[in-house]
Design a protein around this motif. Structure first.
Motif, PDB file in Angstrom:
ATOM      1  N   GLY A 191       0.784  -1.223   0.000  1.00 41.70           N
ATOM      2  CA  GLY A 191       0.000   0.000   0.000  1.00 41.70           C
ATOM      3  C   GLY A 191       0.819   1.279   0.000  1.00 41.70           C
ATOM      4  O   GLY A 191       0.419   2.284  -0.581  1.00 41.70           O
ATOM      5  N   LEU A 192       1.997   1.265   0.637  1.00 44.35           N
ATOM      6  CA  LEU A 192       2.810   2.487   0.687  1.00 44.35           C
ATOM      7  C   LEU A 192       3.309   2.901  -0.683  1.00 44.35           C
ATOM      8  O   LEU A 192       3.709   4.060  -0.880  1.00 44.35           O
ATOM      9  N   LEU A 193       3.289   1.985  -1.659  1.00 46.37           N
ATOM     10  CA  LEU A 193       3.807   2.278  -2.993  1.00 46.37           C
ATOM     11  C   LEU A 193       2.715   2.636  -3.997  1.00 46.37           C
ATOM     12  O   LEU A 193       3.024   2.912  -5.150  1.00 46.37           O
ATOM     13  N   PHE A 194       1.443   2.650  -3.578  1.00 42.60           N
ATOM     14  CA  PHE A 194       0.359   2.872  -4.527  1.00 42.60           C
ATOM     15  C   PHE A 194       0.453   4.229  -5.211  1.00 42.60           C
ATOM     16  O   PHE A 194       0.229   4.332  -6.406  1.00 42.60           O
ATOM     17  N   ASN A 195       0.742   5.268  -4.469  1.00 43.49           N
ATOM     18  CA  ASN A 195       0.879   6.597  -5.053  1.00 43.49           C
ATOM     19  C   ASN A 195       1.733   7.462  -4.124  1.00 43.49           C
ATOM     20  O   ASN A 195       2.044   7.069  -2.993  1.00 43.49           O
ATOM     21  N   LEU A 196       2.096   8.628  -4.612  1.00 43.23           N
ATOM     22  CA  LEU A 196       2.970   9.529  -3.854  1.00 43.23           C
ATOM     23  C   LEU A 196       2.273  10.067  -2.606  1.00 43.23           C
ATOM     24  O   LEU A 196       2.925  10.298  -1.577  1.00 43.23           O
ATOM     25  N   ILE A 200       7.693  -5.033  -9.048  1.00 37.04           N
ATOM     26  CA  ILE A 200       6.932  -6.161  -8.501  1.00 37.04           C
ATOM     27  C   ILE A 200       5.494  -5.739  -8.216  1.00 37.04           C
ATOM     28  O   ILE A 200       4.542  -6.488  -8.474  1.00 37.04           O
ATOM     29  N   LEU A 201       5.321  -4.532  -7.684  1.00 38.06           N
ATOM     30  CA  LEU A 201       3.974  -4.017  -7.401  1.00 38.06           C
ATOM     31  C   LEU A 201       3.094  -4.037  -8.631  1.00 38.06           C
ATOM     32  O   LEU A 201       1.912  -4.392  -8.561  1.00 38.06           O
TER      33      LEU A 201
END
Length: 207
Positions: free
Chosen positions: A58-63, A138-139
């Protein structure tokens, strides 16, 4: 439409199993409700899988999500992602290095609610974010679900054809599952199954 009943003698007790369902009732009970139940289970599994996916990535979904985390939370999620992507003694990323890279990335990246694809495009030509680059790749390629409900309907059209309209529910369910899981069937030794089945059904006994 009324239920049809078998002919009976005057002193015969009617059993529920003796009632012949209409075609509409048979389809509703034996096929429609069964498929609805399968779809509900598949959708429930899909949302459960997505919750796990969002918890890990989840931390990588968006800025916006990346900048909303404090340093302790960012470090925790980075180390957790390292464990998620670990296989035995092999690691895809280093959690502490990913933590350091994401701290820098959320500061230098242009403002705006950028999504993960835009972030990956930004860092792919920069050598300073190797762990973040792997994590975002990977995401974006990891499968979230298997979409079993759609596959069930597509297989049902092939198996439950007009020529097989008298197929019973147990046989239909078994053939549908065999068709969906065909990759597992490729690994089965059919000769062993045939010999085992023949030995169990054989009437001839050797003395």
């Amino acid at each position: 439409m009324c239920d049809l009943q078998k002919k009976k003698k005057f002193d015969e007790i009617i059993d529920d199993d003796d009632i012949v369902k209409s075609a509409e009732q048979s389809f509703r009970i034996d096929y429609f409700l069964f498929m609805i139940d399968q779809i509900i289970c598949s959708l429930r599994n899909r949302f459960e899988q997505f919750q796990v996916y969002a918890k890990n990535f989840g931390l990588l979904f968006n800025l916006k999500k990346l900048k909303a985390l404090n340093e302790d939370a960012l470090k925790y999620h980075s180390l957790n992602l390292e464990n998620v992507l670990k296989y035995n003694r092999f690691y895809d990323i280093d959690g502490l290095d990913l933590f350091s890279e994401l701290k820098v990335l959320r500061v230098i990246f242009p403002n705006g609610n950028r999504n993960s694809i835009e972030i990956l495009d930004y860092i792919k030509n920069i050598d300073s974010f190797p762990n973040a680059y792997i994590a975002y790749r990977i995401l974006l390629v990891i499968p979230v679900t298997v979409a079993l409900d759609e596959r069930s309907f597509s297989k049902l059209k092939l198996i439950k054809s007009y020529l097989r309209s008298t197929m019973l529910q147990e046989q239909l369910s078994g053939l549908t599952m065999l068709s969906i899981k065909h990759n597992l069937l490729d690994k089965v030794e059919y000769n062993d199954l045939i010999n085992k089945f023949a030995s169990q059904k054989a009437r001839k006994i050797n003395f």
